[in-house]
Design a protein around this motif. Structure first.
Motif, PDB file in Angstrom:
ATOM      1  N   MET A  93      -9.653  33.852  60.126  1.00  0.00           N
ATOM      2  CA  MET A  93      -8.207  33.933  60.384  1.00  0.00           C
ATOM      3  C   MET A  93      -7.418  33.454  59.168  1.00  0.00           C
ATOM      4  N   THR A  94      -7.916  32.433  58.481  1.00  0.00           N
ATOM      5  CA  THR A  94      -7.238  31.897  57.309  1.00  0.00           C
ATOM      6  C   THR A  94      -7.263  32.897  56.159  1.00  0.00           C
ATOM      7  N   ASP A  95      -8.368  33.599  56.011  1.00  0.00           N
ATOM      8  CA  ASP A  95      -8.470  34.598  54.945  1.00  0.00           C
ATOM      9  C   ASP A  95      -7.474  35.725  55.154  1.00  0.00           C
ATOM     10  N   ASP A  96      -7.302  36.151  56.394  1.00  0.00           N
ATOM     11  CA  ASP A  96      -6.354  37.230  56.693  1.00  0.00           C
ATOM     12  C   ASP A  96      -4.927  36.813  56.355  1.00  0.00           C
ATOM     13  N   LEU A  97      -4.568  35.581  56.717  1.00  0.00           N
ATOM     14  CA  LEU A  97      -3.220  35.098  56.426  1.00  0.00           C
ATOM     15  C   LEU A  97      -2.980  35.024  54.932  1.00  0.00           C
ATOM     16  N   ASP A  98      -3.976  34.565  54.205  1.00  0.00           N
ATOM     17  CA  ASP A  98      -3.831  34.472  52.763  1.00  0.00           C
ATOM     18  C   ASP A  98      -3.659  35.849  52.144  1.00  0.00           C
ATOM     19  N   ALA A  99      -4.374  36.803  52.711  1.00  0.00           N
ATOM     20  CA  ALA A  99      -4.261  38.162  52.177  1.00  0.00           C
ATOM     21  C   ALA A  99      -2.881  38.747  52.442  1.00  0.00           C
ATOM     22  N   LEU A 100      -2.363  38.445  53.651  1.00  0.00           N
ATOM     23  CA  LEU A 100      -1.035  38.946  54.012  1.00  0.00           C
ATOM     24  C   LEU A 100       0.034  38.351  53.101  1.00  0.00           C
ATOM     25  N   LYS A 101      -0.060  37.045  52.829  1.00  0.00           N
ATOM     26  CA  LYS A 101       0.900  36.393  51.950  1.00  0.00           C
ATOM     27  C   LYS A 101       0.861  37.008  50.561  1.00  0.00           C
ATOM     28  N   ALA A 102      -0.339  37.266  50.063  1.00  0.00           N
ATOM     29  CA  ALA A 102      -0.475  37.830  48.716  1.00  0.00           C
ATOM     30  C   ALA A 102       0.122  39.225  48.647  1.00  0.00           C
ATOM     31  N   ALA A 103      -0.055  40.005  49.757  1.00  0.00           N
ATOM     32  CA  ALA A 103       0.501  41.364  49.774  1.00  0.00           C
ATOM     33  C   ALA A 103       2.021  41.344  49.779  1.00  0.00           C
ATOM     34  N   LEU A 104       2.604  40.399  50.508  1.00  0.00           N
ATOM     35  CA  LEU A 104       4.054  40.308  50.568  1.00  0.00           C
ATOM     36  C   LEU A 104       4.652  39.931  49.222  1.00  0.00           C
ATOM     37  N   LYS A 105       3.952  39.110  48.466  1.00  0.00           N
ATOM     38  CA  LYS A 105       4.459  38.664  47.176  1.00  0.00           C
ATOM     39  C   LYS A 105       4.269  39.714  46.080  1.00  0.00           C
ATOM     40  N   ALA A 106       3.324  40.622  46.238  1.00  0.00           N
ATOM     41  CA  ALA A 106       3.010  41.597  45.178  1.00  0.00           C
ATOM     42  C   ALA A 106       4.118  42.625  45.046  1.00  0.00           C
ATOM     43  N   SER A 107       4.504  42.990  43.843  1.00  0.00           N
ATOM     44  CA  SER A 107       5.538  43.994  43.583  1.00  0.00           C
ATOM     45  C   SER A 107       4.856  45.318  43.227  1.00  0.00           C
ATOM     46  N   PRO A 108       5.371  46.473  43.757  1.00  0.00           N
ATOM     47  CA  PRO A 108       4.741  47.760  43.439  1.00  0.00           C
ATOM     48  C   PRO A 108       4.929  48.092  41.959  1.00  0.00           C
ATOM     49  N   VAL A 109       3.930  48.721  41.381  1.00  0.00           N
ATOM     50  CA  VAL A 109       3.969  49.087  39.961  1.00  0.00           C
ATOM     51  C   VAL A 109       4.739  50.388  39.807  1.00  0.00           C
ATOM     52  N   PRO A 110       5.794  50.471  38.933  1.00  0.00           N
ATOM     53  CA  PRO A 110       6.580  51.704  38.793  1.00  0.00           C
ATOM     54  C   PRO A 110       5.708  52.868  38.315  1.00  0.00           C
ATOM     55  N   ASP A 111       6.088  54.101  38.847  1.00  0.00           N
ATOM     56  CA  ASP A 111       5.372  55.320  38.454  1.00  0.00           C
ATOM     57  C   ASP A 111       6.146  55.965  37.306  1.00  0.00           C
ATOM     58  N   PRO A 112       5.615  56.004  36.062  1.00  0.00           N
ATOM     59  CA  PRO A 112       6.370  56.557  34.916  1.00  0.00           C
ATOM     60  C   PRO A 112       6.746  58.015  35.113  1.00  0.00           C
TER      61      PRO A 112
END
Length: 690
Positions: free
Chosen positions: A1-20
């Protein structure tokens, strides 16, 4: 359960990479659209193509130019005032609309179940066990016979009729109509009402055994302005004995004026001079006059002469009448009493209907088991609230009284007609019948002609039913109407402003108020010009009679009840006194010596109750004896009344002298009435100095 939460937090913080590639395509499309629009062949729109006056600044200029005219300024000022008024009133309107405003208020503030609104003179009010039909419109209209009323069916009653059923019955609401539930032993309680506007068809229990399915429009109105009217006349003038040797008037045992004066003074105001009737002030107090012999006339008279407190050069002639008080065991015949109670909207104040209920409750303890009581209430229409009931059944009477509530207009004539009808049906041979009207005096519906009303009451009086009037409350007190009703009904008029006054009128003096021992009592004094050059009757202005009325048995006058007293005062001036106000006539003949030892000659006429022929009592008046405390106190009250009237006859005599005289003449004062009068004098003195 802790691993899932950590993964969710990391996904929320990540910014999408622009498509040139996507970025380049979007930029190319934007540049293409810009170039195409720049190559448009449409000409530019000139400012002259716009409508004349368009634009924000032009609109402002036009508005300011328009506001320079007077009509426009007036209109905009009115609109501004209206908007400000709505802004100020909006919070109060919100309060009225709030659920809190719809909650029932305390008993002293709630509005009673509404009574029938008078719609026309032809409105029929269906009443009760005998299905009474009340005469409406002119009071001279006769009531239907009892057998005709009993023959009426419910199907013929109008939709807004007022129907009475058996006392003790209960009513429930079903399909917006009243349904009788005879198996219920006690009446349903009165529903509480708010002050909000209500419209619709309701069934309200108005009193024990009384239901009224009516359509109403109940609106809280602003209080009416003071509309009090008093029965008054100009103060009696000084008469020259040689020109007018005879003075004639009807007796008066009413006390309403004194109570009204007390009410005003206790409220911090001097009473209006027209409310002051000095004879009613004097007759408010009990006096210890000699009692009549058991086998003689129903009353005796006492004459005392004393110095006038406010004028050392005149004298006061004090006349006192004392009525006989029968023994307790045979004090009176059985009483048939009809309480005619005003339940109009103006009666809702605490010193009106609530005090009225308490007052009548005190009275019940004084009645005997053989006495009977009925209750008629009136507002928009009249109804019999309580059928004739033995006075011993206090529970039923009190229940009917306590269920009364105020609301509606004031159909006074209808109420009187029904009350007299009930009293007539109650009366048996040898019994006394009396209607006791309790009201604030606001008769605003149902009286088309006051003269017809007086005639109607006089006719009922001649048939053996008397009328007494009790006033409650101030503000719209029609004292003039109350006095006229009581005088024409051979009854008394009293004003109840406190429960203590109710004790005095309805308990202590009940026998005298309800049991007459002499009707049409008239007083006539012939003054001896040798002893009296001028005289003045103090008070009794509204009771004056013509000289020829004294011997006319068809002329109505006042009554004296068992054990009651009547007091009258004359101020007289001897010939040659410096207090004489009139110069002698040049051709006036000198009076004959005659019976020079007599001040005058007193004549009294009265009828035994129920008789049509009067009896005569004659007594010479001589200046003998020293005045007692009764005569002195009566003189103090007469002076007090004249001060309240701003009379010129008292000269420089003032409240200090009136207070001193009343204080020294209080006597035993068993119930403190005279001490209270001294307190009122002091209040009047303070208020008059403001």
């Amino acid at each position: 359960m802790t691993d899932d939460l950590d993964a969710l937090k990391a996904a929320l913080k990540a910014s999408p990479v622009p498509d040139p590639d996507a970025k380049a395509a979007s930029l190319s499309l934007a540049m293409e659209n810009f170039d195409r629009l720049q190559g448009s062949t449409d000409g530019s729109r000139l400012s002259q193509d716009r409508p004349n006056g368009a634009g924000f600044l032009n609109g402002v200029r036009r508005m300011l130019k328009t506001l320079n005219t007077r009509p426009a300024l007036a209109a905009t000022t009115s609109v501004a005032a209206l908007m400000i008024g709505l802004f100020v009133a909006w919070p109060h309107l919100q309060v009225l609309r709030s659920p809190e405003a719809e909650k029932p208020k305390p008993l002293t503030e709630e509005i009673a179940p509404p009574v029938l609104q008078k719609e026309s003179k032809d409105q029929v009010v269906d009443l009760g066990r005998a299905e009474r039909t009340v005469a409406t419109g002119s009071v001279s209209q006769p009531l239907a016979p009892a057998e005709d009323r009993a023959a009426k069916s419910d199907a013929t009653a109008p939709a807004n009729s007022l129907t009475l059923a058996e006392p003790g019955a209960n009513y429930s609401e079903h399909d917006k109509s009243a349904q009788l539930s005879p198996n219920v032993a006690s009446p349903a309680p009165l529903p509480k009402r708010s002050t909000a506007q209500v419209a619709g068809t309701l069934t309200d229990t108005l009193s024990s055994g009384l239901a009224a399915p009516v359509t109403i429009d109940e609106t809280m109105a602003l209080p009416d302005p003071n509309t009090e009217a008093f029965s008054t006349a100009a103060a009696n003038p000084v008469h020259v004995t040689a020109e007018e040797p005879v003075s004639t008037f009807s007796v008066d045992v009413d006390t309403a004026s004194y109570s009204i004066i007390r009410s005003s003074l206790n409220a911090g105001q001097l009473p209006p001079p027209e409310a002051v009737r000095i004879e009613e002030m004097i007759n408010y107090f009990p006096y210890s006059y000699p009692a009549p012999a058991a086998d003689g006339a129903p009353f005796t008279n006492t004459v005392t002469v004393m110095a006038t407190p406010w004028n050392p050069n005149t004298r006061l002639v004090h006349i006192g009448l004392q009525g006989r008080l029968p023994a307790t065991e045979d004090r009176r015949a059985p009483l048939n009493l009809v309480f005619l109670i005003d339940t109009s909207g103006s009666m809702e104040d605490a010193n009106k209907l609530p005090l009225l209920k308490q007052s009548f409750a005190l009275m019940l303890g004084k009645l005997r088991p053989q006495d009977r009581v009925a209750i008629v209430a009136y507002a928009g229409s009249a109804g019999e609230v309580l059928a004739p009931t033995a006075a011993s059944d206090r529970g039923a009477i009190l229940n009917a009284l306590n269920n009364l509530a105020a609301g509606g207009s004031t159909a006074g004539a209808q109420g009187l007609a029904l009350a007299y009808q009930v009293a007539g049906e109650m009366a048996e041979t040898g019994e006394v019948s009396r209607v006791i009207l309790a009201t604030d005096g606001d008769f605003n519906v149902g009286i088309d002609n006051p003269d017809d009303l007086k005639t109607y009451i006089a006719t009922q009086r001649d048939h053996g039913t008397y009328l007494s009037v009790l006033g409650f409350g101030r503000g719209n007190l029609d004292d003039a109407t109350m006095q006229a009703l009581a005088q024409n009904g051979n009854g008394t008029a009293a004003y109840i402003d406190t429960l203590a006054e109710a004790q005095k009128v309805l308990v202590d003096q009940l026998t005298g108020a309800l049991s007459p021992i002499a009707d049409d009592v008239k007083i006539q004094v012939e003054w001896n010009p040798v002893q009296v050059a001028e005289y003045r009757l103090i008070g009794y202005e509204t009771r004056a009679l013509r000289r020829e009325d004294f011997n006319n048995d068809r002329i109505d006058a006042g009554e004296i009840g068992a054990g009651l007293q009547v007091t009258a005062l004359y101020e007289v001036t001897a010939p040659g006194s410096p207090a004489l106000l009139n110069d002698p006539l040049r051709y006036d003949a000198a009076p004959e010596a005659g019976a020079s030892g007599e001040l005058g000659f007193l004549r009294l006429r009265y009828k035994q109750p129920g008789q049509t022929t009067s009896n005569l009592i004659e007594t010479p008046m001589t200046a003998v004896g020293e005045p007692g405390t009764d005569a002195q106190f009566a003189a103090a009250i007469a002076g007090f009344g004249q001060l309240l009237q701003h009379s010129t006859y008292v000269g420089t005599w003032g409240y200090d002298q009136a207070i001193d005289l009343a204080t020294t003449a209080k006597g035993q004062d068993e119930f403190g009435y005279r001490a209270e009068a001294v307190t009122l004098m002091r209040l009047a003195q303070s208020l008059s100095a403001q």
